[in-house]
Structures are given as C-alpha cells and as structure tokens.
Design a protein around this motif. Structure first.
Motif, PDB file in Angstrom:
ATOM      1  N   THR A  43       1.411  24.247 -20.762  1.00 11.30           N
ATOM      2  CA  THR A  43       0.494  24.757 -19.743  1.00 11.30           C
ATOM      3  C   THR A  43      -0.827  25.378 -20.645  1.00 11.30           C
ATOM      4  O   THR A  43      -1.972  25.348 -19.967  1.00 11.30           O
ATOM      5  CB  THR A  43       1.072  25.721 -18.684  1.00 11.30           C
ATOM      6  N   TYR A  44      -0.514  26.391 -21.187  1.00 11.70           N
ATOM      7  CA  TYR A  44      -1.245  26.909 -22.030  1.00 11.70           C
ATOM      8  C   TYR A  44      -2.355  26.465 -23.022  1.00 11.70           C
ATOM      9  O   TYR A  44      -3.563  26.532 -22.939  1.00 11.70           O
ATOM     10  CB  TYR A  44      -0.831  28.333 -23.108  1.00 11.70           C
ATOM     11  N   TYR A  98      -1.489  38.384 -16.858  1.00 10.11           N
ATOM     12  CA  TYR A  98      -2.704  37.357 -16.454  1.00 10.11           C
ATOM     13  C   TYR A  98      -2.539  36.027 -17.251  1.00 10.11           C
ATOM     14  O   TYR A  98      -2.945  35.054 -16.698  1.00 10.11           O
ATOM     15  CB  TYR A  98      -3.847  38.316 -16.997  1.00 10.11           C
ATOM     16  N   TYR A  99      -2.359  36.125 -18.398  1.00 11.41           N
ATOM     17  CA  TYR A  99      -2.208  34.838 -19.380  1.00 11.41           C
ATOM     18  C   TYR A  99      -0.890  35.130 -20.290  1.00 11.41           C
ATOM     19  O   TYR A  99      -0.643  36.214 -20.656  1.00 11.41           O
ATOM     20  CB  TYR A  99      -3.498  34.386 -20.042  1.00 11.41           C
ATOM     21  N   GLU A 100      -0.303  34.017 -20.316  1.00 12.92           N
ATOM     22  CA  GLU A 100       0.919  34.276 -21.452  1.00 12.92           C
ATOM     23  C   GLU A 100       1.171  33.062 -22.079  1.00 12.92           C
ATOM     24  O   GLU A 100       1.491  32.064 -21.629  1.00 12.92           O
ATOM     25  CB  GLU A 100       2.097  34.830 -20.593  1.00 12.92           C
ATOM     26  N   VAL A 144       7.424  36.298 -12.383  1.00 11.72           N
ATOM     27  CA  VAL A 144       6.391  35.922 -13.136  1.00 11.72           C
ATOM     28  C   VAL A 144       5.218  35.323 -12.442  1.00 11.72           C
ATOM     29  O   VAL A 144       5.220  34.779 -11.588  1.00 11.72           O
ATOM     30  CB  VAL A 144       6.981  34.966 -14.421  1.00 11.72           C
ATOM     31  N   HIS A 145       4.066  35.753 -13.241  1.00 13.95           N
ATOM     32  CA  HIS A 145       2.814  34.975 -13.102  1.00 13.95           C
ATOM     33  C   HIS A 145       2.851  33.608 -13.235  1.00 13.95           C
ATOM     34  O   HIS A 145       3.288  33.311 -14.517  1.00 13.95           O
ATOM     35  CB  HIS A 145       1.653  35.644 -13.390  1.00 13.95           C
ATOM     36  N   LYS A 146       2.331  32.603 -12.629  1.00 12.04           N
ATOM     37  CA  LYS A 146       2.742  31.277 -12.993  1.00 12.04           C
ATOM     38  C   LYS A 146       1.451  30.711 -13.796  1.00 12.04           C
ATOM     39  O   LYS A 146       0.305  30.406 -13.260  1.00 12.04           O
ATOM     40  CB  LYS A 146       2.509  30.322 -11.830  1.00 12.04           C
ATOM     41  N   THR A 147       1.575  31.201 -15.192  1.00 11.37           N
ATOM     42  CA  THR A 147       0.545  30.938 -16.189  1.00 11.37           C
ATOM     43  C   THR A 147       1.109  30.450 -17.436  1.00 11.37           C
ATOM     44  O   THR A 147       2.346  31.189 -17.541  1.00 11.37           O
ATOM     45  CB  THR A 147      -0.274  32.240 -16.134  1.00 11.37           C
ATOM     46  N   ALA A 206       4.571  29.601 -16.328  1.00  8.16           N
ATOM     47  CA  ALA A 206       4.833  28.429 -15.489  1.00  8.16           C
ATOM     48  C   ALA A 206       5.815  27.406 -15.816  1.00  8.16           C
ATOM     49  O   ALA A 206       6.393  26.344 -15.108  1.00  8.16           O
ATOM     50  CB  ALA A 206       3.196  27.930 -15.570  1.00  8.16           C
ATOM     51  N   ASP A 207       5.756  27.251 -17.399  1.00  3.89           N
ATOM     52  CA  ASP A 207       6.556  25.952 -17.972  1.00  3.89           C
ATOM     53  C   ASP A 207       8.110  26.281 -17.761  1.00  3.89           C
ATOM     54  O   ASP A 207       8.830  25.446 -17.990  1.00  3.89           O
ATOM     55  CB  ASP A 207       6.109  25.841 -19.050  1.00  3.89           C
TER      56      ASP A 207
END
Ligand code: ADP
Ligand code: GLC
Length: 485
Positions: free
Chosen positions: A222-223, A382-384, A402-405, A409-410
């Motif tokens: 995702t990143y 915010y981002y990971e 968690v934030h889905k980022t 998200a994965d």
C-alpha cells in the motif's frame, strides 16, 4: 549470492525504530536461505562491542578513507548478528559517531553517513568481497548506487554489482549542502539546481538513490502505491511514478523468535493462541509495573511509539478527555520524541492517576510487556510505511486499532467490515471523531468476550514471518542481476 547490506541502525546494537529490527531480521533470513550477507553500520559510542563479541579487525587498523581532499582514519570491528551467520562490520570513527545519539542535527550529519558509505566500499575492497547486490536503506545509505556508478566504477570487483534501495520512510530525505556531493565523490554539478541529485535547492541523498538504484523497494504494497501520489509523495511522487516499473512494495516480516509470547523473556508469563491464560498475568504485572488500577473488565490500550507527527497522536490529543469519560478505560503509554506530545501525555497521567500511565524514554523490555499485557494497541499514524508494532500486537493477542494506511492497511483486518475474519479495527478518515468512534467500536466488541477472543486468536495465528518477504527480496535481487527495468 553475495549481498552488502548497509544501514544506519540494527537490532540489538543500535535502534531508534523499525529500521533496526528489519536490518537484523531480513539479513538473518537471507543468510538462512544461503545468501552471504555482509552488513555495514556505524560504531556509535553506545554500542558495547565486547558484550556482543566483536573483535577489532587489526588488518584494517587506521584505514584511511578519502573524502574530498581529506583522509579520515577508521577502525573496523567485526562480529555477527546474534544467532545468525550475518557478518557485521562496525565502522569506528569517533569524530563522527561518538555523539551520544544515532542521528543529530549537526552541520556535518551528511558527512557522517558519506563516511559510512565510503568505508563500506573500502572494506569490501580490502576483503576482496565482490557483492552481487548492494542493498541500501533510507537516505543515510542511499548514495551507494551513485557512488558505485561515479566513484568506484573503475574497480572490477564491483563490475557486476547491482543496487537496491529500500525506502522505509520517504519523509526523511537527507537534504544537505550541494558541496557534500564532492565528499561523496559525485559530480558537483549534479547536486546543483536542475541536476539529477538536487531537490529543493539541496543535495538530496534520497532522490539520488531513487534516481540511481537498479531496483527500489518500500516496506508495504500500500505504501508503494501511496508514495506515487501527491499527498504521500513528499515531492518525489513524480520520480517514483517514473520509476514505478522498478519499484515494489514488500511487506516487512517480524522476528518471530524475539517477538514470541511463548518464549519472551521480558514478560511475566508465557501464553499462546491455544492457551491465553498467561496473558492475564502479563496484564496484571504490567498494571503493577506502571501503576495502573486495572480490573478484569477494564479495557487497557497500549501505545509504544516515537512521538513524531507521522504517528497521528494529535488526533488522540483532541479526543483524549472525551475518551476518558468512558470511566474504566486505561492507557499504558511508552514513547519519546516531540516535546508537546510528551508534555500532553504527562499532563494526562497527572489528571487521571491509576488510569493513564506514561513512561517517557526508550525501553525495549517495557515495549514487550505493553504488547503482552494490553488488550488493544493504538496506531493512528497519518502515514505508516509498514509499522511493526501492529504485527507484534497481533502476535501477542493485543487487538490493533489503526488508521488504514501503508502497512497498517495491509496487515490489520477490520472486524466490522469483515465479520468473522477481523483481526483488529481500522479507519479510513484520519480525523479525531473517526478515531474516537473506532475506539468506541473496539470497546463495544471488547464487552463480548467470546467474540473478542476469536479476534485475538485470528491475529495470533496470522503468519508475519519473513519467509515470504525474504523470498520477494531474493527475487528482486535476481531480477536486478538479470535485467534492467
Ligand atoms: P518506526 O520505525 O516508524 O518508529 P515501527 O512500528 O516500524 O515504527 O517500529 C518501531 C519499533 O521501535 C518497534 O520495534 C517498537 O517496539 C520500537 N519502539 C518505538 N518506541 C519505543 C520506545 N520508546 N521504547 C522501546 N521500543 C520502542
Ligand atoms: C520506518 C517506518 C515504519 C517501518 C520501519 C521499518 O521507520 O516509519 O513504518 O515499519 O521503517 O521498515
């Protein structure tokens, strides 16, 4: 296959974050798969060389490293990553690495890591080690591909060497004075305005790596997609889109020996997916250690983190008091970093004694005990790029929120979105209200202890080992050897 793995931190020698864990676990796994890995990193003054069995390489004593028109002497200490066959070379240069901290804001920060990179080339030359792959990590070691092409290209030892750059965090780019390019042995004009190595008027280590490496990886699929968009691209999204054919997201694994609730020496009682009873003892011991009043049905949320803006704690700040109206909620917080977060959490522990416990600083044992003893684990980043703590949490039956980022998200499956498959709770919109609602969703589920246990067990049974990801790196190495992209 020979691999030179170069990094600014590596567990257990020196760590500020996840890069250190990856720098130990991935090379160890590669080496188990028959790859010969030599790892290079600085000898920071905090590293107890003798304790880890390092020996000074007398044949390399006071080796001169040419940087610009200076010759800087280094020593080299040799050892291994504990429990592995990975050779580790610590570059000993007190002038640069005895600073009391791994990273600094000193004016010669760029020089410190230029020296590390030159030293890696020189040590490989002295040992006649011909790497098939040089694997760089983040900005600190991102000049290796350019240095290979512009400065060490005369040496046949590196004639068939290919380069891989792993981006663990795009936000840190190593922007420095263009004159440092000379110290790295690179053409000065390429760091000038409009040059390939220039970004925002500075010499950018990370951009240089992104332009010059044969392959690029980042630490989750995702990143890898996110950084090709303007909102996550930190100004480099255009270049990353241009190089997207060479860029792959490979999810980090975790060291399942170090992070194993069945054998973890740091925790009060072992437990497993088959028998969770030890987790209650870990919970109680954590409460005693941190001074929390904790009954069996009080939900305990753990946090272990760098307090950096990336991690999204400002979302939590604005709803914290609302959350605390939920009278039996407890927090166990470990971290350090930005002063205003440290200050806020201190204030909260004073305002809610016995309900909010805060330990400021870095404490590996306590990180394990919070993972083991908490009911939930919060990462509103915010981002990971990947994130490791959510995977540690899953393995310890501690349900992540968690934030889905990025990697969050994965790796975390929302329990409402995917009934019967959930391993945690996640949210799309990073706003304080959505965060609060998500925590409340988790608290609702927590009341249904049978369903909660199912969520825990699904997380504990998920495979986060390096097996698959290490294979993906090997494929990347092989394809870099075979063809250009
Ligand atoms: P990042 O590398 O962005 O900080 P990760 O989730 O990848 O985030 O990795 C963080 C690592 O650092 C984890 O192993 C975590 O346990 C550890 N860590 C972070 N803060 C602390 C702390 N204050 N004390 C002990 N370990 C910490
Ligand atoms: C970086 C990222 C983190 C990732 C770690 C290891 O520090 O912020 O998300 O897990 O690198 O790759």
């Amino acid at each position: 296959m020979n691999v030179c793995f170069i990094t600014s931190e590596c567990t257990p020698f020196a760590k500020t974050g996840g890069l250190a864990d990856v720098s130990a676990a991935l090379p160890a796994f590669l080496s188990r798969k028959g790859i010969r890995v030599k790892l290079f990193m600085p000898l920071y003054s905090s590293i107890q060389v003798l304790e880890y069995g390092f020996v000074k390489a007398s044949e390399l004593s006071q080796t001169a490293i040419a940087m610009g028109n200076e010759a800087i002497p280094i020593d080299v200490w040799y050892g291994q990553i504990p429990g592995s066959d990975v050779d580790v070379y610590l570059i000993d240069c007190p002038r640069f690495f005895h600073r009391g901290r791994i990273y600094t804001d000193d004016p010669d920060e760029a020089d410190r890591f230029i020296l590390l990179q030159h030293a890696a080339f020189v040590v490989m030359q002295r040992y006649n080690f011909s790497p098939d792959i040089i694997h760089s990590n983040d900005w600190q070691t991102a000049l290796m591909p350019a240095m290979l092409k512009y400065h060490y290209n005369w040496d046949r030892l590196f004639a068939s060497t290919r380069t891989v750059l792993s981006i663990h965090n795009l936000a840190y780019q190593g922007l420095s004075n263009p004159d440092f390019s000379i110290r790295a042995g690179l053409p000065r004009e390429m760091a000038d305005q409009g040059g390939l190595f220039e970004y925002s008027g500075a010499f950018s280590f990370l951009k240089t790596g992104i332009m010059m490496a044969d392959r690029l990886s980042t630490v989750s699929p995702t990143y890898a997609k996110e950084i090709q968009s303007e909102s996550f691209g930190e100004g480099l999204d255009g270049l990353l889109r241009m190089r997207s054919g060479c860029l792959k997201g490979i999810i980090n694994g975790i060291d399942t020996d170090i992070w194993n609730p069945e054998t973890d020496p740091h925790i009060a009682s072992p437990f497993s997916a088959k028998d969770l009873s030890g987790k209650s003892a870990c919970r109680a011991a954590l409460a005693t250690e941190m001074g929390l009043k904790l009954a069996e049905n009080d939900p305990l949320i753990g946090i272990v983190s760098r307090f950096a803006s990336q991690k999204g704690f400002d979302l939590l700040l604005s709803v914290f008091r609302d959350l605390m109206k939920f009278s039996n909620l407890r927090f166990a917080i470990l971290g350090s970093g930005d002063r205003h977060f440290e200050y806020f959490f201190d204030q909260m522990s004073a305002a809610y004694p016995g309900r909010v416990a805060v330990y400021k600083g870095f404490n590996d044992g306590l990180a394990h005990r919070i993972e083991a003893g908490s009911d939930m684990f919060l990462m509103p980043s915010y981002y990971e790029p990947c994130g490791l703590n959510q995977m540690y949490s899953l393995r310890y039956g501690t349900v992540p929120i968690v934030h889905k980022t990025g990697g969050l998200a994965d790796t975390v499956i929302d329990s409402d979105e995917f009934p019967g498959h959930g391993t945690g709770f996640s949210f799309w919109n990073a706003t304080p209200d959505v965060l609060k609602d998500t925590i409340f969703r988790a608290l609702d589920w927590f009341e249904d202890r049978k369903e909660w246990k199912n969520i825990q067990i699904r997380g504990m049974k998920t495979d986060f080992s390096w097996t698959k990801s290490a294979d993906e790196y090997i494929e990347m190495y092989q394809s870099a050897k075979r063809e250009s992209c």
